[in-house]
Each structure stands twice: as C-alpha cells, then as structure tokens.
Scaffold this motif. Structure first.
Motif, short mmCIF file in Angstrom:
data_model
loop_
_atom_site.label_atom_id
_atom_site.label_comp_id
_atom_site.label_asym_id
_atom_site.label_seq_id
_atom_site.Cartn_x
_atom_site.Cartn_y
_atom_site.Cartn_z
N ILE A 68 0.84 -1.21 0.00
CA ILE A 68 0.00 0.00 0.00
C ILE A 68 0.87 1.25 0.00
CG2 ILE A 68 -1.68 1.34 1.36
CD1 ILE A 68 -2.91 -1.37 2.20
N LEU A 79 -9.23 2.44 -2.19
CA LEU A 79 -9.27 1.47 -1.09
C LEU A 79 -10.07 2.03 0.08
CD1 LEU A 79 -8.32 -1.23 0.15
CD2 LEU A 79 -6.30 0.00 0.96
N TYR A 84 -13.32 -1.19 -4.72
CA TYR A 84 -12.37 -2.25 -5.03
C TYR A 84 -12.28 -2.55 -6.52
CZ TYR A 84 -13.08 -2.70 -0.04
OH TYR A 84 -13.19 -2.42 1.30
N LEU A 87 -9.43 -0.62 -8.23
CA LEU A 87 -8.03 -0.89 -7.87
C LEU A 87 -7.20 -1.47 -9.02
CD1 LEU A 87 -8.43 -2.19 -4.21
CD2 LEU A 87 -7.67 0.07 -4.96
#
Length: 96
Positions: A68, A79, A84, A87
């Motif tokens: 991260i 996030l 999601y 991402l």
C-alpha cells in the motif's frame, strides 16, 4: 490469536500515511499526540483514521503495508472508499 492492523491515516494536509501495528488504538494515540518529533505525521496533525484492515498473519500484514505504501494517492483513496473494482485499473501504468 494475535491481531495485526494495517492502517491509513489522512493527514491535515490531505496526504496519507500508511502503517502497521498490533495495537491500533495505542498507535493512533502516539501519532496524534506527537510522540515522535521526527515522524512524517508530527507536523501534519490532526490525523484521521481513514482505513484499517485486520490480519492474523504478521508476515501478510507487513507485506500488505509495504504494498500500500507504494500505491498512488488515487489508489489509496479507492481502497479507503471501498471502490475495489477501481483498484486494478489504478495499478496499470499509463503510456502516452
């Protein structure tokens, strides 16, 4: 079973700090109290806990924190916002 946390703090300057701990409450207190004068968060207080995830495997928690930390601000915000699906697209390099 011990629990570990990977967390993202939103700083007062709208940057993000990613960390790892086994005591989330205590670590947040340390960040907000300014315990470490040399830390990234010291001059960026107050801080807001924007995201955290729990782990039972310490190695996986540490690896997730490292991953991260390399992400862009946009990917961290996806996030944090629970987006999601965004991402994978944010992970792709853009070429002109």
């Amino acid at each position: 079973m011990k629990i570990y946390f990977v967390y993202i703090l939103e700083c007062s300057d709208k940057t993000y700090y990613t960390g790892f701990t086994s005591n989330l409450t205590g670590r947040l207190f340390e960040h907000n109290s300014g315990k470490n004068l040399d830390s990234y968060t010291f001059s960026r207080r107050p801080l807001h806990l924007a995201y955290y995830s729990e782990f039972t495997n310490v190695e996986l928690a540490i690896d997730t924190e490292k991953q991260i930390k390399k992400w862009s601000k946009a990917k961290k915000e996806a996030l944090i916002n629970g987006d999601y699906d965004a991402l994978p697209n944010l992970a792709k390099k853009k070429f002109n």
